[in-house]
Design an enzyme around this catalytic site. Structure first.
Site, PDB file in Angstrom:
ATOM      1  N   ASP A 263      11.630   0.283   9.383  1.00  0.00           N
ATOM      2  CA  ASP A 263      10.718  -0.704   9.968  1.00  0.00           C
ATOM      3  C   ASP A 263      11.552  -1.628  10.844  1.00  0.00           C
ATOM      4  O   ASP A 263      12.444  -2.322  10.349  1.00  0.00           O
ATOM      5  CB  ASP A 263      10.014  -1.512   8.862  1.00  0.00           C
ATOM      6  CG  ASP A 263       8.989  -0.659   8.106  1.00  0.00           C
ATOM      7  OD1 ASP A 263       8.627   0.422   8.623  1.00  0.00           O
ATOM      8  OD2 ASP A 263       8.567  -1.061   7.008  1.00  0.00           O
TER       9      ASP A 263
ATOM     10  N   ASP B  54      -2.523   5.619   4.942  1.00  0.00           N
ATOM     11  CA  ASP B  54      -2.038   4.597   4.023  1.00  0.00           C
ATOM     12  C   ASP B  54      -2.913   4.673   2.776  1.00  0.00           C
ATOM     13  O   ASP B  54      -4.139   4.624   2.872  1.00  0.00           O
ATOM     14  CB  ASP B  54      -2.153   3.206   4.650  1.00  0.00           C
ATOM     15  CG  ASP B  54      -1.105   3.010   5.741  1.00  0.00           C
ATOM     16  OD1 ASP B  54      -0.295   3.936   5.965  1.00  0.00           O
ATOM     17  OD2 ASP B  54      -1.104   1.947   6.379  1.00  0.00           O
TER      18      ASP B  54
END
Lengths: 215, 260
Positions: free
Chosen positions: B130, B11
């Site tokens: 997601d 990330d």
């Protein structure tokens, strides 16, 4: 110098960097003077077959690279660049290719997942009727063992007409040609530039074969 | 034989690696290019960069990371986060990324998947989903085998069913699905195997399981029971709990094909 043909099909940068890493001087170019000067031409590329041919046509590169191949200049097609070497493809319709190596590009027809994506092993094929000693195509796989893993991403694969051009095969539902070579023309379905150390070994072999590097 | 893949995920925020716990509390953990190169040396099969704040902030720093990675790391890498248009995809691919991952923009404009796959090839287009298990409106208990698509980094529900969406993105030309369980992300209790298996069986494109890996058996479960083609993990590799090499050795011992 090795010319990487810039025909706007993505992924050219990593190919260029990988060749630099093995010691080659590299130009990413579509300029005819540079293509003529180069010791070898590389046609990489990711994308659709028809778009690749369309771009080559729009840049008026087809006569240029056809002449280079006819003159015996080493020519390496990677992934889409390999598929473009064949006579025709069935990707989104029927499209003519460069026809340097007779055969077709067809879609995987199995119940396995498509694209064939990820690291898979290769099996080297020993050809008896090899061509000119100076550029014996099998040398491109020198030092690469059977069962070595390379990175693949594709939904179509090449079916060359003669089995004597097949230098290695991979199995995905069925066996298909993953490395081909005919005289001075080579095609690799996987991405050597994304296959870590073993991929670099193949690029190094190619550079040695065309005299770009010595050791 | 096609190997299963291990994909460390980095990330990235403002050009630096951070670790996300349920997408919120962040900790700085270094230079993304260095980390990607380290993972490649360890035997990672691919690397994913998620530009986690890209939906809100400018993304020039990420392009620099992409360019440097393409110059220094010779395994495939995917870039996701904040990609909204064909032009966004093109600039990242031209900088040397192998694939782009779209999430929110694909939900808002599904044609983006179709246009991207037509223009750059299906294999370049990863659709990140997601997923969060639906809860009963009455009892607030999880509903079996029902998951909802979330967007904006997991903040906004869409009302879209995950399995329907997975099938749709495949039809539109996605080359791969990166499936994150919002319920498991950052928990280290293991992937949501029901979700992973349901999506893997619903589509014929590769599925990457993500969210929840905390140990090596979790990776095995994701690949074997979850039927994923690849596993994405951040925390377990990031802080040196396990190396990629150890993970591969473990998975090989349990009978999975892994690249050497």
């Amino acid at each position: 110098m090795i010319a990487i043909i810039d025909y706007k099909m993505g992924n050219l940068r990593s190919v260029a960097k990988a060749f630099e890493l093995v010691g080659a001087e590299v130009e990413v170019t579509a300029a005819k003077t540079k293509l003529r000067k180069a010791k070898a031409l590389v046609l990489p590329g990711v994308g659709a077959f028809a778009a690749g041919m369309k771009n080559l046509r729009a840049l008026k590169l087809i006569p240029e690279i056809t002449d280079a191949v006819a003159e015996g200049k080493p020519f390496l097609g990677i992934c889409l660049g390999m598929q473009l070497l064949l006579t025709e493809s069935e990707e989104h319709g029927r499209h003519k290719g460069l026809n340097f190596i007779p055969g077709k590009v067809v879609r995987f027809r199995s119940n396995l997942k498509i694209p064939h994506m990820g690291w898979n092993t290769i099996e080297k094929i020993q050809n008896k009727n090899s061509v000119g000693a100076a550029l014996a195509p099998a040398r491109i796989l020198n030092g690469v063992k059977d069962g070595s893993y390379f990175y693949f991403v594709h939904s179509y694969y090449v079916k060359p007409k003669g089995s004597n051009v097949i230098l290695a095969k991979t199995e995905y539902g069925q066996k298909f040609a993953c490395v081909i070579g005919k005289d001075n023309v080579y095609g690799i379905q996987f991405h050597p530039e994304k296959s870590s150390d073993l991929g670099m070994k193949i690029l190094r072999n190619f550079c040695k074969m065309c005299g770009e590097i010595n050791s | 034989m096609l190997a299963k893949r291990i994909i460390p995920c980095l990330d990235v925020k403002d050009g630096r690696v951070v670790k996300g716990i349920n997408f919120l509390n962040l900790r700085d953990a270094g230079d993304p290019v260095e980390q990607a190169a380290m993972y490649s040396r360890e035997g990672a099969d691919e690397v994913v960069f998620l530009d986690i704040t890209a939906s809100h902030e400018h993304r020039k720093t990420m392009l620099e990371v992409v360019k440097r990675t393409a110059e220094e790391v010779f395994i495939p890498f995917t870039v996701g986060g904040g990609i909204k248009t064909l032009a966004d995809m093109e600039i990242i691919l031209r900088k040397g990324a192998d694939k782009v991952s779209v999430n929110t923009a694909a939900v808002k404009k599904p044609q983006l998947i179709k246009q991207g796959s037509r223009k750059f090839g299906n294999q370049c287009i990863v659709v990140a989903i997601d997923a969060k298990q639906k809860l009963s409106a009455i009892s607030h208990k999880p509903l079996a085998k029902q998951w909802e698509v979330y967007v904006y980094g997991g903040r906004n529900p869409t009302g879209i069913d995950v399995l329907e969406w997975a099938k749709k993105v495949e039809q539109l030309g996605a080359g791969e699905i990166l499936l994150t369980s919002m319920d498991r992300d950052g928990t280290q209790v293991g992937y949501d195997l029901e979700l992973t298996k349901a999506v893997s069986e619903a589509v014929r494109i590769p599925v990457i399981a993500s969210g929840g890996a905390g140990n090596l058996p979790h990776l095995y479960d994701g690949l074997f029971q979850g039927k994923a083609d690849a596993v994405l993990a951040a925390s377990i590799f990031h802080y040196g709990t396990y190396t990629i090499g150890q993970a591969k050795q473990y998975l090989r011992r349990r009978g999975l094909a892994m690249r050497r």
